[in-house]
Design a protein around this motif. Structure first.
Motif, PDB file in Angstrom:
ATOM      1  N   LEU A 240       0.806  -0.937   0.078  1.00  0.00           N
ATOM      2  CA  LEU A 240       0.154   0.101   0.100  1.00  0.00           C
ATOM      3  C   LEU A 240       0.856   1.334   0.157  1.00  0.00           C
ATOM      4  CD1 LEU A 240      -3.077   1.038   0.246  1.00  0.00           C
ATOM      5  CD2 LEU A 240      -2.468   1.231   2.568  1.00  0.00           C
ATOM      6  N   GLY A 241       0.668   2.101  -0.931  1.00  0.00           N
ATOM      7  CA  GLY A 241       1.195   3.552  -0.792  1.00  0.00           C
ATOM      8  C   GLY A 241       2.286   3.575  -1.634  1.00  0.00           C
TER       9      GLY A 241
ATOM     10  N   GLN B  40      -1.102   9.626  -7.835  1.00  0.00           N
ATOM     11  CA  GLN B  40      -1.510   8.200  -7.396  1.00  0.00           C
ATOM     12  C   GLN B  40      -2.965   8.240  -7.689  1.00  0.00           C
ATOM     13  OE1 GLN B  40      -1.399   6.379  -3.526  1.00  0.00           O
ATOM     14  NE2 GLN B  40       0.333   5.422  -4.217  1.00  0.00           N
TER      15      GLN B  40
ATOM     16  N   LYS C 294      -6.446   5.882  -6.684  1.00  0.00           N
ATOM     17  CA  LYS C 294      -6.623   5.105  -5.757  1.00  0.00           C
ATOM     18  C   LYS C 294      -8.187   4.701  -5.648  1.00  0.00           C
ATOM     19  CE  LYS C 294      -4.928   5.264  -1.463  1.00  0.00           C
ATOM     20  NZ  LYS C 294      -4.641   5.383  -0.005  1.00  0.00           N
TER      21      LYS C 294
ATOM     22  N   LEU D 150      -3.763  -0.551 -12.710  1.00  0.00           N
ATOM     23  CA  LEU D 150      -3.660  -0.172 -11.251  1.00  0.00           C
ATOM     24  C   LEU D 150      -3.001  -1.618 -10.696  1.00  0.00           C
ATOM     25  CD1 LEU D 150      -6.815   1.817 -10.350  1.00  0.00           C
ATOM     26  CD2 LEU D 150      -4.722   2.401 -11.316  1.00  0.00           C
TER      27      LEU D 150
ATOM     28  N   ILE E 102      -8.384  -2.682  -2.524  1.00  0.00           N
ATOM     29  CA  ILE E 102      -7.884  -1.180  -2.921  1.00  0.00           C
ATOM     30  C   ILE E 102      -6.894  -1.567  -4.075  1.00  0.00           C
ATOM     31  CG2 ILE E 102      -6.593   0.948  -2.189  1.00  0.00           C
ATOM     32  CD1 ILE E 102      -9.240   0.580  -0.708  1.00  0.00           C
ATOM     33  N   TRP E 103      -7.085  -0.666  -5.075  1.00  0.00           N
ATOM     34  CA  TRP E 103      -6.209  -0.960  -5.988  1.00  0.00           C
ATOM     35  C   TRP E 103      -5.668   0.632  -6.561  1.00  0.00           C
ATOM     36  CZ3 TRP E 103      -6.170  -5.304  -9.603  1.00  0.00           C
ATOM     37  CH2 TRP E 103      -7.081  -6.220  -9.250  1.00  0.00           C
ATOM     38  N   GLU E 104      -4.126   0.548  -6.835  1.00  0.00           N
ATOM     39  CA  GLU E 104      -3.565   1.798  -6.763  1.00  0.00           C
ATOM     40  C   GLU E 104      -2.670   1.822  -8.053  1.00  0.00           C
ATOM     41  OE1 GLU E 104      -2.619   3.075  -1.945  1.00  0.00           O
ATOM     42  OE2 GLU E 104      -0.901   2.411  -3.437  1.00  0.00           O
TER      43      GLU E 104
ATOM     44  N   ASP F 228       0.230   4.910 -10.171  1.00  0.00           N
ATOM     45  CA  ASP F 228       0.689   6.332 -10.327  1.00  0.00           C
ATOM     46  C   ASP F 228       1.243   6.700 -11.755  1.00  0.00           C
ATOM     47  OD1 ASP F 228       3.683   5.679 -10.043  1.00  0.00           O
ATOM     48  OD2 ASP F 228       2.795   4.509  -8.675  1.00  0.00           O
TER      49      ASP F 228
ATOM     50  N   ILE G  74      -2.259  12.236  -4.190  1.00  0.00           N
ATOM     51  CA  ILE G  74      -3.078  10.713  -3.840  1.00  0.00           C
ATOM     52  C   ILE G  74      -4.378  11.066  -3.976  1.00  0.00           C
ATOM     53  CG2 ILE G  74      -3.069   8.822  -2.096  1.00  0.00           C
ATOM     54  CD1 ILE G  74      -0.591   9.827  -1.043  1.00  0.00           C
TER      55      ILE G  74
ATOM     56  N   SER H 101      -8.049   9.473  -3.797  1.00  0.00           N
ATOM     57  CA  SER H 101      -8.805   8.377  -3.660  1.00  0.00           C
ATOM     58  C   SER H 101     -10.271   8.742  -4.144  1.00  0.00           C
ATOM     59  CB  SER H 101      -8.748   8.291  -1.850  1.00  0.00           C
ATOM     60  OG  SER H 101      -7.457   8.210  -1.483  1.00  0.00           O
TER      61      SER H 101
END
Length: 949
Positions: free
Chosen positions: A147-148, A163, A165, A197, A204-206, A208, A237, A239
């Motif tokens: 995460l992150g 990023q 999210k 992602l 959660i999907w991220e 960047d 970021i 969200s």
């Protein structure tokens, strides 16, 4: 002078600026605070959190604030709405947010968090019903990166790393999420060139990308504008909450545990029968199985205990649902034969509660005597006892004392009337002469736990949510009132004011809760209760959720539900009434009885009745004698007089007429404060009101409306916001609230805020201007159903109420023809389809209504299928389905028809994913453009088809 050279080796900490940013509309006097787990964000204390500042961007109100943190900073956090004194007015639903700064952020850089307020519905994917059951395959996805984690680096001074999210709980293996947009970095709306992602866990999907100045549309009429000025962020970021897709909808079946019939049960449905019901639910396309309460109700040790909402213990399971054959693998032949004989003798049309309980406990005791040493010394049993002894020991001791004293009324137990830990330890000591009896109760609960756990695990594996029921009260003579009497107002009774179910109101007999006392340990009793439920269920129904806003409180001496008051509520003070010119409080708050009323009700017998029950206080004015001035006293005296043949009239009629006189008041005086009053419900129906002058009538009409529909709303909202979160935060079960009856205007906003799902019964619409609810207009956060356990089934209602049947046929079916007198399968299908096609998250159908789709299951009189009659406090809860679950599983015609309804409504159903995989065998990709969801089928590197879902 300080020698700075001493600090020449000192390396300053890398400091990063974090800016919070969230759009949220507040009211005057409200502000937003960020509070988190770290000291810089208040360490969980909202009063010490970061106070945000409002500003406008176009028409949108944005709240923002900044703070400096060290590199590598991590914290959980959430947003709160506070007043000027930082008292919390509202908070976000769902899981705590997680702030993880990107690795390698340089000193002085600015990280900007673009958040959206998490509504109650946003928290649903984190509930066990979805996370562990319906979306269980998604929870097994492999985490692709922590995460992150930011993959890209800033390549230019003015570049910004963005990023993305998003939360996507329902995604299949082999499926990917992309962001596409207008910039080069987002593929210029080309799918294959978009930003893929990565899955980081917890749905959660991220991903960047690095960009200069760009504009990306996301959502409806919104843009992300990147500020590349010197004061602009270096990292954003973003969200964006939940993935925007068609809301998930499912269907379910409701059946009481005692109503299930199988080839293996002994007189009643048993926990292990749930596996058969689950199989039938899956075949029928249902994702949910709903039960009534399953806790032990053995208060009286007779059929009265069939009432499942009157708990002897809110923790113990009911021995009624025990499968005897599963107690041991080495049951002797003679006991096996006894079980087989009991199966045949108790296989009746209805549940024989007393015979079934007696038989099961008798046979279970014989098996216990044979194997108690091996079971009680087993590792599994010792673990169960250790984990549950806080409630299990008091429960076993209570059961022993109940049987010893032959009453559950613990006030009659002498020295044991007052509970204490020391007395308890002596009662359950292994040195006591009755230790075997104590252990037998342990043994029964242990096996009930094993059997229900087995059924619950099976339901999860099959993708079926097991939904329990949380009763609003406990029996006055229960383990809970014995152990924790301070948590209950034992001189009161719980009920409901007059409504659809009963025009005279309901009196359930439970003591009301002492919420003030419960709050002192943050509602520990409630939290333990919900934690226990979560061992077996992934969803639950909150019985009479209105009781958490306010409860209809009656004096303990009442037997009906009419003359009560809401607690908490703001009463009418004597001073307030006097200002209105109201002075004669005895006249208004004591039964108003004239001689003409007695003559009208009792005819020629009025003098005899009056001589037994009344004193004449002045000419033609009467009052009740002291030995019959409450409803319970009237019942007792009436029974005595009838037995002595001193009264010849019908006991029921005499009781009703005497109650009418007792209830003939305009005001109810508070027994704890003689200067406070409450307007009697439906006061205009009383002759006490009708005999007032017109001026006084108008005053009371206004005060009545104010009391019931205006002045309490803020108080009731505040009360619910104290009590309900304690329940909701005690487990991750999906919570549904039974919000039927007289509904204050504050209820639905609070339920929406907390993510609680409401209930809609078509013939009991919440809209006052409708005779029937319109399923196509129900909100998403609802459960819709054609009937429930507290009313007649669809078939019984249709056949018993000709006037409403005609009205339904005209307004809902749209036909001026005479409707059929019988509820034929075509009518049933029409009503079921209405519900299954509604926007409601859940459409849940009583099993009786589903079986009415086939004529062969409707040979029984419809009235026999009713589970409860709310107007009868001594109703016998004994309905049993007349066909076994094994037979229903073989009826593929029925399950196919029901599943066809579910599939045709676009609701989710178990096995849907597997069916889709039979059709689509190539790799699938699922792409989000933040405006629309795009499904892409790839058969080489080349895209062959794109379809907007």
């Amino acid at each position: 002078m300080v020698n700075l050279g001493l600090f020449s080796e000192f390396k300053p900490l890398v400091s990063v600026n974090v800016r919070f940013r969230i759009p949220y509309y507040t009211q005057w006097g409200q502000s937003l605070v960020v509070c988190g787990s770290e000291p810089v964000l208040g360490s969980g204390n909202v009063k010490k959190g970061l106070l945000l500042t409002p500003f406008h961007e176009g028409d949108e109100l944005i709240w923002g604030g900044s703070l400096a943190v060290p590199a590598g900073f991590q914290s959980e956090y959430n947003y709160y709405v506070v007043d000027d004194d930082r008292n919390v007015l509202r908070w976000e639903a769902g899981n705590k947010r997680k702030l993880v700064l990107p690795d390698g952020v340089e000193n002085g850089k600015l990280v900007e968090l673009h958040d959206l307020w998490q509504n109650g519905s946003d928290s649903l994917p984190s509930k066990s019903a979805f996370k562990n059951v319906i979306f269980r395959t998604s929870s097994r996805l492999a985490v692709e990166k922590p995460l992150g984690t930011i993959k890209n680096k800033q390549d230019q001074e003015d570049s910004v790393i963005v990023q993305f999210k998003i939360c996507c709980p329902n995604i299949a293996e082999g499926t990917s999420i992309y962001v596409i947009g207008s910039s080069m970095e987002l593929g210029k709306w080309k799918v294959n060139d978009g930003l893929k992602l990565n899955y980081v866990g917890e749905s959660i999907w991220e991903g960047d990308c690095v960009n200069g100045n760009f504009s990306l549309e996301y959502g409806s009429n919104r843009e992300l504008i990147v500020d590349i000025s010197a004061t602009g962020p270096n990292y954003i970021i973003l969200s964006d909450g939940m993935m925007r897709e068609m809301p998930w909808r499912g269907a379910g079946v409701a059946i009481p545990m005692f109503s299930v019939r199988s080839e293996e049960d002994v007189g009643v449905g048993e926990f292990l029968d749930l596996k058969l019901v689950v199989d039938w639910a899956v075949d029928s396309g249902f994702h949910l199985l709903q039960l009534l309460p399953i806790n032990d109700t053995s208060v009286h040790k007779m059929w009265w205990d069939s009432y499942p909402y009157s708990s002897l213990s809110v923790f113990a399971l009911h021995p009624l649902y025990l499968r005897l054959q599963a107690l041991s693998k080495n049951i002797p032949d003679d006991i096996n034969q006894e079980i087989q004989t009991a199966m045949k003798e108790l296989d009746g049309k209805h549940v024989d509660y007393e015979a079934t309980m007696t038989t099961k406990l008798s046979i279970a005791k014989k098996i216990f005597d044979l194997e108690k040493d091996s079971i009680l010394n087993s590792t599994s049993f010792k673990k169960f006892l250790s984990e549950n002894e806080e409630w299990l020991k008091p429960y076993a001791a209570f059961c022993f004392l109940r049987d010893f004293f032959e009453t559950s009324d613990h006030s009659q137990w002498g020295t044991f009337s007052q509970f204490s830990k020391n007395k308890l330890e002596k009662l359950v000591s292994s040195e006591s002469s009755h230790y075997d009896i104590i252990c037998f109760h342990y043994y029964i609960q242990y096996h009930l736990h094993l059997q229900l756990s087995e059924a619950a695990s099976y339901a999860k594996e099959k993708g079926v949510v097991l939904k329990g029921d949380l009763p609003i009260g406990v029996d006055r003579n229960s383990v809970d009132t014995w152990v924790n009497p301070n948590l209950f107002r034992m001189n009161t009774s719980t009920g409901a004011p007059p409504d659809y179910f009963d025009k005279n109101g309901q009196n359930w007999g439970f003591p009301t809760y002492n919420w003030e006392e419960m709050s002192k340990d943050n509602y520990a009793w409630w939290r333990a209760r919900l934690s226990q439920m979560a061992n077996y269920f992934t969803a639950y129904r909150i019985d009479h959720i209105l009781g958490f806003f306010r409860i209809w409180e009656l004096p303990e001496h009442a037997t009906t539900g009419l003359v009560g008051k809401f607690r908490p509520s703001i009463p009418l003070s004597q001073e307030e009434l006097e200002k209105e010119g109201i002075w004669d409080f005895d006249r208004l708050s004591k039964p108003y009885i004239l001689q003409e009323f007695l003559q009208e009700k009792f005819g020629p017998s009025w003098i005899v009745v009056a001589s037994h029950f009344m004193n004449e206080t002045q000419k033609n004015r009467y009052e009740f004698k002291d030995d019959c001035n409450t409803e319970k006293k009237v019942v007792a005296k009436l029974k005595s007089l009838i037995e002595k043949s001193l009264l010849l009239e019908s006991e029921d009629k005499l009781r009703r007429d005497l109650f009418d006189l007792l209830q003939n008041v305009v005001l109810i005086r508070d027994p704890e404060d003689a200067t406070s009053f409450y307007p009697r419900f439906n006061l205009e129906d009383t002759s006490s009101f009708k005999d007032l002058d017109e001026h006084s009538k108008n005053i009371f009409r206004r005060l009545y409306y104010d009391y019931y529909f205006n002045r309490q709303e803020t108080l009731w909202r505040q009360n619910a916001m104290k009590t309900l979160p304690a329940l909701l935060n005690s487990s991750d079960m999906l919570a549904c609230g039974e919000d039927l009856g007289l509904i204050p205007s504050c209820v639905h906003p609070v339920m929406q805020e907390l993510g609680l799902i409401g209930l809609r019964i078509q013939r009991m619409p919440s809209e006052s201007d409708l005779e029937f609810g319109i399923p196509s207009q129900y909100g998403y956060m609802t459960v819709c159903a054609p009937s429930c356990h507290d009313c007649s089934t669809l078939r019984a209602w249709w056949e018993e109420d000709e006037e409403r049947r005609r009205s339904f046929f005209k307004t809902m079916v749209g036909s001026d023809s005479l409707p059929p007198k019988q509820c034929i399968p075509e009518i049933v299908y029409f009503v079921l389809r209405q519900h299954v096609e509604s926007p409601s998250m859940w459409a849940i159908f009583p099993l009786q209504d589903l079986l009415a789709l086939k004529e062969e299951y409707t040979t029984r009189p419809a009235t026999e299928e009713t589970i409860n009659d709310p107007t009868n406090p001594k109703h016998y809860w004994r309905f049993r389905v007349h066909v076994t679950m094994e037979s229903l599983l073989k009826d593929k015609e029925l399950t196919t028809a029901i599943k066809g309804l579910v599939r045709g409504s676009a609701r989710s159903y178990p096995g849907q994913e597997e069916e889709a995989n039979l059709v689509i065998v190539s790799e699938k990709k699922q792409i989000v453009s933040e405006q629309e969801k795009i499904h892409v089928t790839n058969q080489d590197p080349k895209i062959t088809s794109i379809a907007v879902l």
